[in-house]
Design an enzyme around this catalytic site. Structure first.
Site, PDB file in Angstrom:
ATOM      1  N   GLY A 306       2.113  -2.832  -2.639  1.00 47.81           N
ATOM      2  CA  GLY A 306       2.423  -2.908  -1.214  1.00 47.81           C
ATOM      3  C   GLY A 306       1.334  -3.662  -0.462  1.00 47.81           C
ATOM      4  O   GLY A 306       0.703  -4.588  -0.987  1.00 47.81           O
ATOM      5  N   SER A 307       1.050  -3.220   0.751  1.00 52.53           N
ATOM      6  CA  SER A 307       0.214  -4.008   1.666  1.00 52.53           C
ATOM      7  C   SER A 307      -1.255  -4.101   1.286  1.00 52.53           C
ATOM      8  O   SER A 307      -1.967  -4.956   1.824  1.00 52.53           O
ATOM      9  CB  SER A 307       0.335  -3.443   3.086  1.00 52.53           C
ATOM     10  OG  SER A 307       1.642  -3.640   3.582  1.00 52.53           O
ATOM     11  N   THR A 308      -1.747  -3.261   0.387  1.00 53.59           N
ATOM     12  CA  THR A 308      -3.125  -3.454  -0.058  1.00 53.59           C
ATOM     13  C   THR A 308      -3.283  -4.808  -0.758  1.00 53.59           C
ATOM     14  O   THR A 308      -4.378  -5.373  -0.795  1.00 53.59           O
ATOM     15  CB  THR A 308      -3.565  -2.324  -1.015  1.00 53.59           C
ATOM     16  OG1 THR A 308      -2.562  -2.140  -2.026  1.00 53.59           O
ATOM     17  CG2 THR A 308      -3.788  -1.022  -0.269  1.00 53.59           C
TER      18      THR A 308
END
Length: 582
Positions: A306-308
């Site tokens: 995801g956004s990491t």
């Protein structure tokens, strides 16, 4: 015609000649055996009159970063019987069944078995072994042995691993460093007569065991405890399936903590965690459950980050020069790529924003645009440059590799989804290692626990070294990424990781698990401190939390709590707020 007496004389001569030839052959054979095979047959004769018993070597201890023993040896006994030496089998059966807690039938079966040595029970407490030895039972042997003992129970269970019945490493660091830890067994040789009974007056021959070398780790028991307590707390609050926390020094890859709760008891590794139905499982099902329990998800399991992963996309874009902090973007709540409408997590959109604001907002359309500007070729180039397509080389067994689209199969839609951390999978250890390389000035480090190997008297045998690769990104890109990620925590989606007096950088993520229809999520947060000079980096993943599942809401505060405990412990002091002028 030959006279009769001549014929008889001829027969005598032939018989004599045959006997003489046979005698000559026997003498020749005897001479050969005595002159050329004497050593061989002497050894065989000695073996017939010697009985061998193993003396187990003490396995090397494992120490944490502070010199605390986290894997030790406990003295135990192996009780055995030698059938030919037993003079009172009833007494032997009675004493051994009572002291060892075994049925008389079970003990009798072994006592009456005709064999050179029959083991009655292993891993017997030393006090019990000493008690049995005090009876001085003929034919009963009580030999001291070692059993692995873990003073902290379930602490770092999937990291340390455990040993088997012969004290050999099974999983974790125990098996990875087996060659250093195992030592070399010794033996006792006793003389026996023709009936196999030991000769009292004969001296014993002993080959002394050589103890294993001790292993010193970067893992810190105190930091591991802090992280485990925080992980258990959030797992209970969110009724999560599993929670992992990694804490590492981004400068050199030394891992201070690796938590995967629920952990299992290292001193009882064959008991399933929370399985009331264990007795009803088939042997195959039981073993599958054990393998899953022993598995280290931080190293062996992949997930959609995801956004990491936007940290990687941003670093590649800055390094390639396709974006800068002031570049303008517009987010209406989605971005159309080919025939796909790909949504932002904020369905109403973020409107006009620059790249810095897009990173602070974790805006999907902004990162999709950066990915498209890079293109598949350059994006793949940076995947390779950052080390994402290989393995980290961590000193734990079973590390999984990144599951990524093949370059020739990556169209614009795939490139877009990869840019914000979806449609591929990565391990937590790979993510934290790559992020470390980006924020530490551009040096790809090898994550590891092993630091040094020492012998039994504490003398250093080997200083373990780990590969580094310079120039993953430029110093300028690394500095810009630290600035962006500090802003994410100070003013953006990671604000719940903020700690008064500390400069924290980080990135939140909420990734939906496959299949999407099940609406199950992994919430995560990657943070580091101090933001201007990173000395510690941490990653938490919360698998299938119930209720609110956003990474910024439930994962970021956990890392804040961990940092609040460990930053002062590591000597990282709070910055004093500047006093305003009157």
């Amino acid at each position: 015609m030959v006279p009769n007496h001549t014929f008889h004389r001829l027969k005598i001569v032939l018989v004599f000649a045959a006997c003489l030839a046979g005698f000559a052959v026997l003498m020749g054979r005897l001479g050969y055996l005595m002159l050329f095979q004497s050593a061989h047959y002497t050894a065989l004769a000695e073996e017939l009159h010697e009985r061998e018993r193993s003396i187990k070597a003490a396995r090397g201890k494992i120490y944490d970063a502070n010199g605390t023993i986290i894997a030790d040896n406990k003295t135990v006994c192996t009780v055995s019987v030698i059938h030919s030496q037993i003079t009172d089998s009833e007494e032997v059966v009675s004493v051994l069944s009572e002291k060892l807690g075994l049925s008389r039938e079970e003990v009798r079966k072994k006592v009456e078995k005709v064999s050179s040595r029959e083991i009655i029970k292993s891993n017997v407490d030393k006090s019990v072994g000493d008690d049995i030895r005090s009876f001085d039972l003929a034919g009963v042997k009580v030999d001291e042995d070692y059993k692995r003992y873990y003073p902290f129970g379930d602490l770092a269970s999937r990291v340390l691993g455990f040993t088997g019945g012969d004290n050999q490493g099974i999983v974790g660091l125990e098996v990875k460093y087996e060659d250093y830890l195992k030592g070399q067994n010794g033996m006792i040789l006793t003389q026996t007569d023709a009936r196999g009974i030991e000769i009292d007056a004969a001296a014993e021959n002993r080959v002394e065991p050589v103890d294993g070398w001790s292993l010193y780790l970067s893992l810190d028991v105190n930091i591991q405890k802090y992280a485990q307590q925080a992980a258990e707390k959030v797992m209970e609050q969110k009724n999560a399936k599993q929670v992992s926390i990694l804490v590492m020094d981004p400068r050199d890859g030394e891992i201070m903590a690796m938590v995967n709760v629920p952990e299992f008891d290292l001193n009882d590794p064959f008991t399933l965690i929370g399985s009331a139905d264990a007795a009803a499982l088939s042997e195959e099902e039981y073993q599958d459950r054990l393998n899953q329990m022993w598995r280290n998800p931080s190293v062996c399991d992949t997930y959609e980050p995801g956004s990491t992963f936007k940290i990687i996309t941003a670093a590649a874009g800055l390094e390639e020069g396709v974006v800068n902090l002031e570049d303008s973007f517009y987010c209406p709540g989605y971005k159309i790529v080919e025939d796909r409408r790909i949504h932002c997590h904020k369905v109403t959109g973020h409107g006009s924003e620059n790249f810095l604001q897009g990173a602070m907002n974790s805006c999907n359309p902004v990162f999709i645009e950066v990915g498209l500007r890079l293109g598949t070729g350059h994006m793949y180039q940076y995947f390779k440059q950052f080390g994402l397509l290989g393995r980290t080389g961590i000193d734990l067994p079973g590390e999984a590799g990144t599951i990524m689209h093949r370059e020739e199969d990556m169209g614009d839609v795939e490139l877009a989804t990869v840019s914000f951390g979806q449609s591929f999978q990565i391990t937590p250890i790979q993510l934290i290692t790559t992020a470390s390389s980006i924020i530490n000035g551009g040096t790809r480090v090898t994550p590891h626990f092993g630091v040094e190997v020492r012998n039994a008297d504490g003398t250093a045998v080997k200083k373990l070294s780990w590969e580094k690769e310079e120039g993953i990104v430029s110093q300028e890109t690394s500095e810009t990424m630290r600035y962006i990620l500090e802003k994410v925590v100070a003013e953006g989606t990671g604000n719940r990781a903020y700690l008064e007096g500390y400069r924290i950088g980080g990135k939140t993520a909420t990734s939906e698990k496959l299949p999407r229809s099940e609406n199950k999520y992994i919430s995560s947060f990657l943070g580091f401190a101090p933001a201007d000079d990173p000395q510690v980096i941490a990653l938490i993943t919360i698998d299938e939390p119930e209720g609110i599942y956003y990474g910024g809401t439930i994962a970021a505060p956990v890392i804040a709590e961990v940092f609040d405990n460990i930053l002062p412990y590591l000597g990282i002091q709070q910055e004093k707020a500047e006093e305003s002028e009157i």
